[in-house]
Design a protein around this motif. Structure first.
Motif, PDB file in Angstrom:
ATOM      1  N   PRO A 193       0.834  -1.212   0.000  1.00  0.00           N
ATOM      2  CA  PRO A 193       0.000   0.000   0.000  1.00  0.00           C
ATOM      3  C   PRO A 193       0.860   1.251   0.000  1.00  0.00           C
ATOM      4  CG  PRO A 193      -0.098  -1.156   2.126  1.00  0.00           C
ATOM      5  CD  PRO A 193       0.610  -2.062   1.172  1.00  0.00           C
ATOM      6  N   ASN A 194       0.473   2.242  -0.793  1.00  0.00           N
ATOM      7  CA  ASN A 194       1.240   3.485  -0.839  1.00  0.00           C
ATOM      8  C   ASN A 194       0.329   4.698  -0.773  1.00  0.00           C
ATOM      9  OD1 ASN A 194       0.116   3.097  -3.306  1.00  0.00           O
ATOM     10  ND2 ASN A 194       1.909   3.656  -4.502  1.00  0.00           N
ATOM     11  N   PRO A 195      -0.409   4.837   0.347  1.00  0.00           N
ATOM     12  CA  PRO A 195      -1.245   6.037   0.459  1.00  0.00           C
ATOM     13  C   PRO A 195      -0.376   7.294   0.447  1.00  0.00           C
ATOM     14  CG  PRO A 195      -1.121   4.886   2.565  1.00  0.00           C
ATOM     15  CD  PRO A 195      -0.469   4.004   1.552  1.00  0.00           C
ATOM     16  N   PHE A 196      -0.962   8.394  -0.013  1.00  0.00           N
ATOM     17  CA  PHE A 196      -0.241   9.663   0.006  1.00  0.00           C
ATOM     18  C   PHE A 196      -0.097  10.131   1.448  1.00  0.00           C
ATOM     19  CE2 PHE A 196      -2.492  10.500  -4.231  1.00  0.00           C
ATOM     20  CZ  PHE A 196      -1.486   9.859  -4.933  1.00  0.00           C
ATOM     21  N   PRO A 197       0.964  10.856   1.746  1.00  0.00           N
ATOM     22  CA  PRO A 197       1.087  11.445   3.088  1.00  0.00           C
ATOM     23  C   PRO A 197       0.160  12.646   3.224  1.00  0.00           C
ATOM     24  CG  PRO A 197       3.013  11.961   1.756  1.00  0.00           C
ATOM     25  CD  PRO A 197       2.150  11.081   0.927  1.00  0.00           C
ATOM     26  N   GLN A 198      -1.122  12.380   3.054  1.00  0.00           N
ATOM     27  CA  GLN A 198      -2.177  13.389   3.206  1.00  0.00           C
ATOM     28  C   GLN A 198      -3.233  12.750   4.105  1.00  0.00           C
ATOM     29  OE1 GLN A 198      -2.171  16.384   1.568  1.00  0.00           O
ATOM     30  NE2 GLN A 198      -0.336  16.022   0.356  1.00  0.00           N
ATOM     31  N   SER A 199      -4.284  13.500   4.415  1.00  0.00           N
ATOM     32  CA  SER A 199      -5.324  12.907   5.252  1.00  0.00           C
ATOM     33  C   SER A 199      -6.029  11.792   4.478  1.00  0.00           C
ATOM     34  CB  SER A 199      -6.326  13.978   5.666  1.00  0.00           C
ATOM     35  OG  SER A 199      -7.031  14.413   4.529  1.00  0.00           O
TER      36      SER A 199
ATOM     37  N   LEU B 145      -8.477  13.667  -3.878  1.00  0.00           N
ATOM     38  CA  LEU B 145      -7.604  14.083  -4.983  1.00  0.00           C
ATOM     39  C   LEU B 145      -8.093  13.498  -6.299  1.00  0.00           C
ATOM     40  CD1 LEU B 145      -4.169  13.795  -3.212  1.00  0.00           C
ATOM     41  CD2 LEU B 145      -5.007  15.801  -4.419  1.00  0.00           C
ATOM     42  N   GLY B 146      -8.543  12.225  -6.243  1.00  0.00           N
ATOM     43  CA  GLY B 146      -9.062  11.607  -7.454  1.00  0.00           C
ATOM     44  C   GLY B 146     -10.388  12.210  -7.872  1.00  0.00           C
TER      45      GLY B 146
ATOM     46  N   SER C  28      -7.394  12.392   9.634  1.00  0.00           N
ATOM     47  CA  SER C  28      -6.114  11.964  10.198  1.00  0.00           C
ATOM     48  C   SER C  28      -5.311  11.141   9.192  1.00  0.00           C
ATOM     49  CB  SER C  28      -6.343  11.192  11.497  1.00  0.00           C
ATOM     50  OG  SER C  28      -7.164  10.082  11.255  1.00  0.00           O
ATOM     51  N   SER C  29      -4.145  10.739   9.652  1.00  0.00           N
ATOM     52  CA  SER C  29      -3.171  10.113   8.758  1.00  0.00           C
ATOM     53  C   SER C  29      -3.570   8.689   8.369  1.00  0.00           C
ATOM     54  CB  SER C  29      -1.821  10.082   9.462  1.00  0.00           C
ATOM     55  OG  SER C  29      -0.969   9.161   8.825  1.00  0.00           O
ATOM     56  N   PRO C  30      -3.360   8.341   7.100  1.00  0.00           N
ATOM     57  CA  PRO C  30      -3.659   6.974   6.678  1.00  0.00           C
ATOM     58  C   PRO C  30      -2.630   5.975   7.204  1.00  0.00           C
ATOM     59  CG  PRO C  30      -2.704   8.196   4.871  1.00  0.00           C
ATOM     60  CD  PRO C  30      -2.894   9.171   5.990  1.00  0.00           C
ATOM     61  N   PHE C  31      -1.494   6.465   7.689  1.00  0.00           N
ATOM     62  CA  PHE C  31      -0.435   5.547   8.097  1.00  0.00           C
ATOM     63  C   PHE C  31      -0.750   4.872   9.425  1.00  0.00           C
ATOM     64  CE2 PHE C  31       1.930   8.564   5.344  1.00  0.00           C
ATOM     65  CZ  PHE C  31       2.120   7.663   4.309  1.00  0.00           C
TER      66      PHE C  31
ATOM     67  N   GLN D 222      -4.948   0.241   4.525  1.00  0.00           N
ATOM     68  CA  GLN D 222      -4.235   1.171   3.642  1.00  0.00           C
ATOM     69  C   GLN D 222      -4.406   0.764   2.185  1.00  0.00           C
ATOM     70  OE1 GLN D 222      -0.162   2.133   4.600  1.00  0.00           O
ATOM     71  NE2 GLN D 222      -0.543   2.081   6.780  1.00  0.00           N
TER      72      GLN D 222
ATOM     73  N   ARG E 216      -8.824   5.173  -3.803  1.00  0.00           N
ATOM     74  CA  ARG E 216      -8.147   6.251  -4.523  1.00  0.00           C
ATOM     75  C   ARG E 216      -8.079   5.945  -6.015  1.00  0.00           C
ATOM     76  NH1 ARG E 216      -2.072   6.939  -2.831  1.00  0.00           N
ATOM     77  NH2 ARG E 216      -1.796   5.247  -4.319  1.00  0.00           N
TER      78      ARG E 216
ATOM     79  N   LEU F 269       7.898   4.093  -4.523  1.00  0.00           N
ATOM     80  CA  LEU F 269       6.548   3.542  -4.585  1.00  0.00           C
ATOM     81  C   LEU F 269       5.508   4.629  -4.297  1.00  0.00           C
ATOM     82  CD1 LEU F 269       5.127   0.721  -4.850  1.00  0.00           C
ATOM     83  CD2 LEU F 269       5.031   0.719  -2.371  1.00  0.00           C
TER      84      LEU F 269
ATOM     85  N   LEU G 279      -1.727   7.844 -11.030  1.00  0.00           N
ATOM     86  CA  LEU G 279      -3.046   8.467 -10.969  1.00  0.00           C
ATOM     87  C   LEU G 279      -3.145   9.603 -11.988  1.00  0.00           C
ATOM     88  CD1 LEU G 279      -5.139   7.458  -8.965  1.00  0.00           C
ATOM     89  CD2 LEU G 279      -4.691   9.458  -7.561  1.00  0.00           C
TER      90      LEU G 279
ATOM     91  N   VAL H  81       1.939  16.737  -3.531  1.00  0.00           N
ATOM     92  CA  VAL H  81       1.060  15.818  -2.808  1.00  0.00           C
ATOM     93  C   VAL H  81       1.861  14.757  -2.047  1.00  0.00           C
ATOM     94  CG1 VAL H  81      -0.680  14.023  -3.135  1.00  0.00           C
ATOM     95  CG2 VAL H  81      -0.871  16.165  -4.361  1.00  0.00           C
ATOM     96  N   VAL H  82       2.987  14.334  -2.603  1.00  0.00           N
ATOM     97  CA  VAL H  82       3.725  13.227  -1.983  1.00  0.00           C
ATOM     98  C   VAL H  82       5.080  13.669  -1.421  1.00  0.00           C
ATOM     99  CG1 VAL H  82       4.770  10.974  -2.372  1.00  0.00           C
ATOM    100  CG2 VAL H  82       2.604  11.538  -3.470  1.00  0.00           C
TER     101      VAL H  82
ATOM    102  N   PRO I 102       5.194  16.656   1.511  1.00  0.00           N
ATOM    103  CA  PRO I 102       4.704  16.198   2.816  1.00  0.00           C
ATOM    104  C   PRO I 102       5.618  15.155   3.457  1.00  0.00           C
ATOM    105  CG  PRO I 102       2.912  16.253   1.250  1.00  0.00           C
ATOM    106  CD  PRO I 102       4.163  16.525   0.476  1.00  0.00           C
ATOM    107  N   TYR I 103       6.231  14.323   2.622  1.00  0.00           N
ATOM    108  CA  TYR I 103       7.126  13.307   3.174  1.00  0.00           C
ATOM    109  C   TYR I 103       8.328  13.922   3.871  1.00  0.00           C
ATOM    110  CZ  TYR I 103       5.796   8.525   2.268  1.00  0.00           C
ATOM    111  OH  TYR I 103       5.207   7.314   2.349  1.00  0.00           O
TER     112      TYR I 103
ATOM    113  N   LEU J 108       0.664  15.128   9.589  1.00  0.00           N
ATOM    114  CA  LEU J 108       1.016  13.757   9.247  1.00  0.00           C
ATOM    115  C   LEU J 108       2.460  13.412   9.573  1.00  0.00           C
ATOM    116  CD1 LEU J 108      -0.877  14.167   6.022  1.00  0.00           C
ATOM    117  CD2 LEU J 108      -1.312  12.324   7.611  1.00  0.00           C
ATOM    118  N   PRO J 109       2.678  12.166   9.914  1.00  0.00           N
ATOM    119  CA  PRO J 109       4.049  11.732  10.111  1.00  0.00           C
ATOM    120  C   PRO J 109       4.753  11.668   8.766  1.00  0.00           C
ATOM    121  CG  PRO J 109       2.609   9.849  10.129  1.00  0.00           C
ATOM    122  CD  PRO J 109       1.734  11.054  10.020  1.00  0.00           C
TER     123      PRO J 109
ATOM    124  N   GLY K  29       5.485   4.445   7.653  1.00  0.00           N
ATOM    125  CA  GLY K  29       4.219   3.866   7.240  1.00  0.00           C
ATOM    126  C   GLY K  29       4.279   2.969   6.036  1.00  0.00           C
ATOM    127  N   ILE K  30       5.351   3.006   5.280  1.00  0.00           N
ATOM    128  CA  ILE K  30       5.390   2.117   4.123  1.00  0.00           C
ATOM    129  C   ILE K  30       6.450   1.042   4.339  1.00  0.00           C
ATOM    130  CG2 ILE K  30       5.969   1.969   1.686  1.00  0.00           C
ATOM    131  CD1 ILE K  30       4.384   4.321   1.164  1.00  0.00           C
TER     132      ILE K  30
END
Lengths: 263, 359
Positions: free
Chosen positions: A106-112, A119-120, A155-158, A165, A172, B231, B239, B249-250, B253-254, B353-354, B358-359
């Motif tokens: 899984p690679n969710p964006f670092p967004q809520s 976004l999609g 909140s965070s998806p992580f 995820q 998404r 990734l 997308l 977006v990525v 924030p990271y 966000l952290p 997470g990955i």
């Protein structure tokens, strides 16, 4: 990047993605060698084969995600609904919006959580907050994640489990309303429960979305797929309906692979 | 060296490894080399700590008479003068004697240090992050390392060269071309109003500082951006997002938290930078700069500029006063550092966000 002389893919009305004579080389290594295959519209096609046979490369050629790799050369033709994927003037962004993708992990964006799906939705011109919210809820319900996350959309998806995820990534990917969904071993990092959930979802997409599903798990292929495409060392060994493939494989190598013998 | 005593001595493993129960590392299990390494490492860790404490203690001891003489006026006063060093007449204040007319008010320098470094940081941060994104997203991979060498070279230029170049080339150039344009902002922002000067002053110093800290922020940020999992970026590309959208977006924030840390590194450098600022500051001692173009001074620059004459003060108060400037600078540096760490922790622990997890 069509090569003169390669046969045009058959204009089969039932085929959403047609691949013909596809060769991919990276530097001097030839990963795919003259692949021809068709992915039936609204059907699930499992792409199987041993590690390194080019499954992932084939998948990533379909949405041109390999374009940036240095030394990469593509020959042959891929048609999405009759239009060349690698054709001159093809808008890659538009192409990728028609083709969703789920990755090995899984690679969710670092967004809520909300933003990951929203976004999609915005790609489709939904900008008003209520519309976006409605769409986010609809998608999260569709993947079965709504009850778990509706009180923490901001909140965070992580903080979610790996399976959750991946479901979020599925929401998404579906948010852009893709015609084709590419799945690159999407359950290889998941627990059995999440795996079952993803498989269930794949089943529910049938008829609406063309699914190309790379998997190492033959049982999974047998459970989820309508058709099987078996690759070996960058070449197609066999493409057949799932029942035929597992019960009456036409090729000896297919039989050996199914039985877990060296091929 | 073994963490599992059961395996020692016999030469073969006695039974399965004790997995559930951690075995404490006993002194007896350490070899002589282990013990030597332990003390060596302890010493290596103790020396920097001791150095910092020693420096702080000596600076504070040197500065006490000046703080006592000036009182709170040290922080609020805008006149910094050693007094008349040529006559023997003394002036006693709060029980501390100093040369006649001595006034130690450091507000202008504290102001100069903070404002010049903050302006530098505000300009440098977007510049550095933008440069890194351009480098990693736009420049072909095989050219990237060549281009990044220039960032590192930029960080290695001696500050006196920056200052010299600033006073000879950059300052006059800016005063002739950029500042007159910025001066028109004076209609809206009071700090831009008035004479644009000749290129020695607050803005020139800030821009020189910007040039000096951009490489620091950029090299740190570059390493962070390189560390973003491919990734995660591919998720955005798949997308149908552009590289710019992917960065927004990525990637950003990271690395957000890391950029805060990089900015702090840069800010710390700007706060303490001495030579380059001294050369282009115009060195205004008594008073605040009239506008953003006019001469000013910082704590670090003042210490260097005035140490020579301070040493001629027979009472020693002038040196104490400069030491007091040093202490304030030290405290501000440590305080900004701690504040920054606090911000980073809040960013990490709160709703934000952290990063890199997470990955």
């Amino acid at each position: 990047m069509s090569l003169t002389g390669t046969p045009r893919p058959a204009a089969d009305a039932a085929v959403a993605v047609a691949v013909s004579g596809l060769s991919v080389r990276i530097a001097s290594r030839e990963i795919l060698r003259g692949i021809s295959a068709g992915f039936a519209r609204g059907r699930v096609t499992a792409v199987i084969g041993p590690t390194g046979c080019g499954k992932t490369t084939l998948l990533r050629s379909l949405n041109r995600l390999n374009d940036q790799r240095p030394g990469m050369r593509v020959e042959g033709e891929i048609l999405l609904e009759g239009q060349s994927v690698y054709g001159r003037g093809r808008d890659v962004r538009d192409l990728r919006r028609r083709i969703g993708m789920l990755f090995q992990r899984p690679n969710p964006f670092p967004q809520s959580i909300r933003e990951n799906v929203a976004l999609g939705a915005r790609v489709h011109g939904l900008w008003r907050r209520e519309e976006v919210d409605r769409r986010v809820e609809e998608l999260l319900r569709r993947v079965g994640l709504w009850d778990a996350v509706h009180d923490r959309l901001g909140s965070s998806p992580f903080a979610l489990s790996g399976g959750q995820q991946q479901l979020l990534c599925m929401a998404r990917a579906l948010a852009v309303d893709p015609q084709v969904l590419l799945l690159d071993e999407p359950t290889s990092a998941l627990d059995p429960h999440s795996t079952a959930r993803i498989e269930e979802l794949i089943g529910s997409l049938r008829e609406r979305i063309t699914v190309v599903f790379v998997t190492h798990n033959l049982q999974q292929a047998a459970r989820c797929a309508d058709e099987v495409l078996f690759l070996l060392a960058g070449e197609v060994v066999e493409q057949a309906p799932v029942g035929d493939f597992f019960q009456r494989p036409a090729d000896l190598r297919s039989r050996a692979y199914i039985e877990g013998k060296p091929v | 060296m073994s963490f599992f005593p059961a395996a020692q001595g016999t030469g073969r493993r006695a039974g399965p490894l004790p997995i559930g129960r951690p075995v404490p590392l006993r002194d007896a299990d350490l070899t002589r080399r282990d013990r030597l390494a332990r003390w060596g490492l302890l010493l290596a860790a103790a020396i920097p700590t001791a150095m910092l404490l020693l420096i702080a203690a000596l600076m504070v001891a040197q500065s006490v008479p000046a703080f006592r003489y000036a009182g709170w006026g040290f922080f609020t006063g805008r006149v910094f003068s050693f007094g008349n060093l040529y006559v023997t007449k003394l002036q006693v204040q709060n029980g501390v004697p100093a040369p006649h007319g001595a006034t130690y008010g450091a507000f202008t320098f504290i102001f100069g240090t903070l404002v010049s470094s903050v302006i530098a940081l505000l300009v440098a941060l977007p510049l550095a992050v933008g440069a890194v994104l351009a480098l990693t997203e736009r420049v072909p991979t095989r050219l990237q390392s060549t281009v990044s060498i220039f960032f590192e070279l930029l960080a290695g230029i001696p500050s006196v060269v920056y200052g010299f170049w600033g006073i000879l080339v950059l300052g006059p150039l800016l005063a002739a071309h950029l500042y007159p344009v910025l001066g028109r902002l004076g209609a809206l922002v009071p700090f831009f109003r008035g004479s644009v000067g000749y290129g020695e002053g607050l803005l020139t110093a800030s821009l020189i500082l910007t040039l000096m800290i951009v490489p620091i922020i950029a090299t740190t940020t570059r390493e962070l951006v390189r560390g973003v999992p491919i990734l995660a970026k591919e998720g955005a590309l798949a997308l149908g997002m552009t590289r710019y959208e992917t960065a927004r977006v990525v990637t950003l924030p990271y690395v957000r938290r890391g950029i805060w840390a990089a900015a702090l590194l840069g800010w710390a450098r700007a706060l303490g930078e001495t030579m380059a600022v001294l050369l282009v500051s115009g060195n205004l001692l008594n008073g605040l700069p009239a506008n953003i173009f006019s001469p000013f001074s910082t704590m670090a620059a003042t210490i260097v500029a005035m140490l020579d004459s301070a040493l001629t003060d027979a009472t020693g108060m002038a040196v104490h006063a400069l030491a007091a400037l040093g202490v304030v600078l030290l405290v501000i540096t440590v305080a900004t550092n701690l504040l920054g760490r606090l911000i980073i922790r809040r960013v990490a622990g709160g709703a934000v966000l952290p990063v890199g997890r997470g990955i």
